[in-house]
Design a protein around this motif. Structure first.
Motif, PDB file in Angstrom:
ATOM      1  N   ASP A  37      40.975 -34.031 -17.181  1.00  0.00           N
ATOM      2  CA  ASP A  37      42.354 -34.516 -17.303  1.00  0.00           C
ATOM      3  C   ASP A  37      42.370 -35.932 -17.868  1.00  0.00           C
ATOM      4  N   ALA A  38      41.464 -36.767 -17.387  1.00  0.00           N
ATOM      5  CA  ALA A  38      41.390 -38.144 -17.871  1.00  0.00           C
ATOM      6  C   ALA A  38      40.950 -38.184 -19.335  1.00  0.00           C
ATOM      7  N   LEU A  39      40.042 -37.286 -19.707  1.00  0.00           N
ATOM      8  CA  LEU A  39      39.603 -37.214 -21.104  1.00  0.00           C
ATOM      9  C   LEU A  39      40.750 -36.818 -22.020  1.00  0.00           C
ATOM     10  N   ARG A  40      41.495 -35.787 -21.618  1.00  0.00           N
ATOM     11  CA  ARG A  40      42.611 -35.321 -22.452  1.00  0.00           C
ATOM     12  C   ARG A  40      43.690 -36.390 -22.580  1.00  0.00           C
ATOM     13  N   ALA A  41      43.886 -37.160 -21.504  1.00  0.00           N
ATOM     14  CA  ALA A  41      44.906 -38.206 -21.521  1.00  0.00           C
ATOM     15  C   ALA A  41      44.405 -39.493 -22.178  1.00  0.00           C
ATOM     16  N   GLY A  42      43.110 -39.553 -22.461  1.00  0.00           N
ATOM     17  CA  GLY A  42      42.549 -40.786 -23.023  1.00  0.00           C
ATOM     18  C   GLY A  42      42.638 -41.956 -22.071  1.00  0.00           C
ATOM     19  N   ASP A  43      42.620 -41.672 -20.763  1.00  0.00           N
ATOM     20  CA  ASP A  43      42.773 -42.694 -19.730  1.00  0.00           C
ATOM     21  C   ASP A  43      41.410 -43.355 -19.458  1.00  0.00           C
ATOM     22  N   ILE A  44      41.154 -44.456 -20.166  1.00  0.00           N
ATOM     23  CA  ILE A  44      39.849 -45.112 -20.067  1.00  0.00           C
ATOM     24  C   ILE A  44      39.630 -45.704 -18.675  1.00  0.00           C
ATOM     25  N   GLU A  45      40.684 -46.239 -18.091  1.00  0.00           N
ATOM     26  CA  GLU A  45      40.546 -46.852 -16.763  1.00  0.00           C
ATOM     27  C   GLU A  45      40.123 -45.816 -15.724  1.00  0.00           C
ATOM     28  N   ARG A  46      40.747 -44.641 -15.785  1.00  0.00           N
ATOM     29  CA  ARG A  46      40.379 -43.583 -14.828  1.00  0.00           C
ATOM     30  C   ARG A  46      38.975 -43.056 -15.089  1.00  0.00           C
ATOM     31  N   ARG A  71      31.661 -34.157 -24.260  1.00  0.00           N
ATOM     32  CA  ARG A  71      30.607 -35.157 -24.059  1.00  0.00           C
ATOM     33  C   ARG A  71      30.805 -36.333 -25.007  1.00  0.00           C
ATOM     34  N   LEU A  72      31.038 -36.023 -26.267  1.00  0.00           N
ATOM     35  CA  LEU A  72      31.228 -37.086 -27.254  1.00  0.00           C
ATOM     36  C   LEU A  72      32.484 -37.898 -26.942  1.00  0.00           C
ATOM     37  N   ALA A  73      33.552 -37.221 -26.517  1.00  0.00           N
ATOM     38  CA  ALA A  73      34.788 -37.927 -26.170  1.00  0.00           C
ATOM     39  C   ALA A  73      34.557 -38.881 -25.002  1.00  0.00           C
ATOM     40  N   LEU A  74      33.767 -38.453 -24.017  1.00  0.00           N
ATOM     41  CA  LEU A  74      33.462 -39.291 -22.855  1.00  0.00           C
ATOM     42  C   LEU A  74      32.744 -40.560 -23.292  1.00  0.00           C
ATOM     43  N   VAL A  75      31.695 -40.406 -24.117  1.00  0.00           N
ATOM     44  CA  VAL A  75      30.921 -41.560 -24.569  1.00  0.00           C
ATOM     45  C   VAL A  75      31.786 -42.489 -25.417  1.00  0.00           C
ATOM     46  N   LEU A  78      34.501 -44.353 -23.192  1.00  0.00           N
ATOM     47  CA  LEU A  78      33.926 -45.363 -22.293  1.00  0.00           C
ATOM     48  C   LEU A  78      33.388 -46.559 -23.068  1.00  0.00           C
ATOM     49  N   GLY A  79      32.919 -46.332 -24.294  1.00  0.00           N
ATOM     50  CA  GLY A  79      32.439 -47.438 -25.122  1.00  0.00           C
ATOM     51  C   GLY A  79      31.311 -48.210 -24.466  1.00  0.00           C
ATOM     52  N   ASP A  80      31.482 -49.532 -24.338  1.00  0.00           N
ATOM     53  CA  ASP A  80      30.429 -50.375 -23.744  1.00  0.00           C
ATOM     54  C   ASP A  80      30.208 -50.071 -22.271  1.00  0.00           C
ATOM     55  N   ALA A  81      31.178 -49.410 -21.622  1.00  0.00           N
ATOM     56  CA  ALA A  81      31.035 -49.097 -20.199  1.00  0.00           C
ATOM     57  C   ALA A  81      30.154 -47.874 -19.963  1.00  0.00           C
ATOM     58  N   PHE A  82      29.805 -47.147 -21.021  1.00  0.00           N
ATOM     59  CA  PHE A  82      28.950 -45.964 -20.840  1.00  0.00           C
ATOM     60  C   PHE A  82      27.514 -46.402 -20.591  1.00  0.00           C
TER      61      PHE A  82
END
Length: 471
Positions: A37-46, A71-75, A78-82
């Motif tokens: 759900d967070a991935l689909r919403a693009g909710d980086i904070e969540r 997987r690619l969307a997650l990385v 998250l950017g530098d937080a991954f």
């Protein structure tokens, strides 16, 4: 979004392991739904709240549970937080797909934050051109350190080592060393012993933390260090390093180059991974599936299995040709066709037992000349005794079933012969392949199975033919 899903996501954002894992120990479907759900919403904070508390091993399990595009969307989100150390915990195929899709600049930023051994683990499978581009974006010291590790052979101690360690001169005191450890911010986060070196970084000794912490501040390091430390050559195979850890109950050991200069350290967490990898590799090779993983594609699985299946087909044809030589004998008594597989199967199973013991002993370097002779003689005796036991059993069963004592005697004699051959082949074939510098874990199974099938069929049908001619 439903309250239930929101609750699952909120739960997963905490550290509680029961939120991430279900009762089977796998990543919880509810937790994963919250992440999606967070991935689909693009909710980086969540996403950060969900992933940040996870250990790298748990993060790796999460990545494997996602689909390739997720997987690619997650990385990316998250950017530098991954945490790129999670990529050391996933299957090779998953890691390769992700690395291929992530820009080199992002990979460079990610590996710069990793321990050197984890960074090398990720970089070693990247194409040379891309790897060079990534290394050129790192600070000079880290770049040179990683290049030196990557120059060592694959599966060597140099590839596995961590290049961050505590090195001090022998003339320091315990007090000076404590002050240094407290003041320097660039030291490893975790370490188990201190290394004593000369100005050229040649290893002079080691000092365990328990002895170090129990010593008074004014005592010189040279007076309390172990002046004869165990070391592992950087070019040595990682399996040899694992045996050193096992034999001497180590938790950390220094890695030295040809000039006995300290270039890195191996720790027990690295060696546990090595032991698991080597054991998995041996099991897979004995089954003829190479380095296949569950994440491999259909094509990858086919490629790893076809070669040895083709070899098995050729050997099966050889066994069928032996049977074809005795068509006339089989036609005299159809019961022979039903009984043939019993002799071959028992021989194959007995040979596999012996072969497994032998291949393991070879892999662990447990066999010297005396032990080899003892193993050969033991397995031959075991083969004869097993053959005699099962000869009596199958002879009685055959006689009762077909009402033919002669047929029972025939299969009993064939059983003794094939069980003896199985015990002998199970130990001699791996030893011969090892002497010829071939991997016994890969090739032994095919040759041993072929030999026991051929000898089993030939012995049974030959004895049957002679028996019928005489009686």
């Amino acid at each position: 979004m439903t309250d239930e899903t929101t609750g699952a996501a909120g739960e997963a954002g905490g550290i509680a392991p029961d939120a991430l894992r279900d009762e089977t120990g796998h990543v919880s479907a509810r937790w994963l739904d919250g992440l999606r759900d967070a991935l689909r919403a693009g909710d980086i904070e969540r996403l950060s709240a969900l992933m940040e508390p996870l250990h790298s091993a748990d993060a790796g399990d999460v990545i494997e549970a996602l689909e390739q595009d997720e997987r690619l969307a997650l990385v990316t989100l998250l950017g530098d937080a991954f945490d790129y150390s999670a990529l050391t915990e996933v299957d090779d195929a998953v890691r390769a797909d992700l690395i291929e899709a992530i820009p080199n600049a992002d990979i460079a930023r990610g590996v710069a934050e990793l321990d050197s051994d984890d960074a090398v683990f990720i970089l070693e499978d990247i194409e040379p051109g891309d790897r060079e581009e990534i290394l050129n974006q790192l600070p000079a010291f880290e770049r040179l350190s990683l290049k030196r590790s990557l120059d060592y052979p694959e599966d060597s101690a140099g590839r596995r080592m961590q290049t961050d360690f505590i090195a001090i001169p022998p003339f320091w005191t315990v007090g000076q060393t404590i002050d240094y450890l407290r003041a320097d911010k660039d030291l490893p986060d975790e370490f188990y012993q201190i290394y004593v070196v000369d100005p050229g970084y040649r290893l002079l000794g080691t000092l365990s933390l328990d002895k170090f912490l129990r010593s008074k501040r004014d005592i010189r390091i040279a007076d309390i260090m172990n002046a004869d430390p165990l070391t592992v050559p950087a070019a040595s195979d990682q399996e040899e390093a694992a045996r050193t850890f096992e034999r001497y109950d180590l938790v950390e050991v220094g890695v030295v180059d040809d000039a006995v200069r300290l270039v890195g350290v191996l720790t027990i967490d690295d060696i546990v991974d090595v032991i698991q990898e080597e054991a998995t590799e041996d099991i897979q090779r004995m089954a003829g599936v190479g380095d296949e993983e569950i994440s491999d594609s259909v094509f990858g699985a086919l490629k790893s299995r076809l070669v040895w299946l083709c070899v098995n087909l050729v050997t099966a044809i050889l066994a069928s040709l032996v049977i074809g030589l005795f068509n006339a004998t089989i036609e005299q008594m159809v019961a022979l066709a039903a009984l043939m597989p019993i002799v071959a199967s028992m021989g194959g199973n007995a040979a596999t037992q012996t072969m497994t013991v032998t291949v393991r002993a070879l892999a662990m370097h447990e066999l010297d000349r005396r032990k080899v002779m003892r193993l050969i003689s033991r397995e031959m005796i075991v083969g004869v005794v097993n053959g005699a036991v099962f000869a009596v059993l199958i002879g009685i069963v055959t006689t009762l079933r077909y009402g033919n004592p002669g047929l029972g005697a025939v299969i009993a004699m064939a059983m003794i012969i094939n069980m003896f051959v199985a015990g002998s082949a199970g130990v001699l074939i791996p030893l011969l392949l090892n002497r010829l510098k071939a991997d016994p874990a890969v090739a032994s199974g095919t040759f041993v199975t072929t030999l026991t099938d051929v000898i089993g069929f030939f012995a049974f049908l030959s004895i049957a033919g002679l028996w019928f001619d005489l009686f």
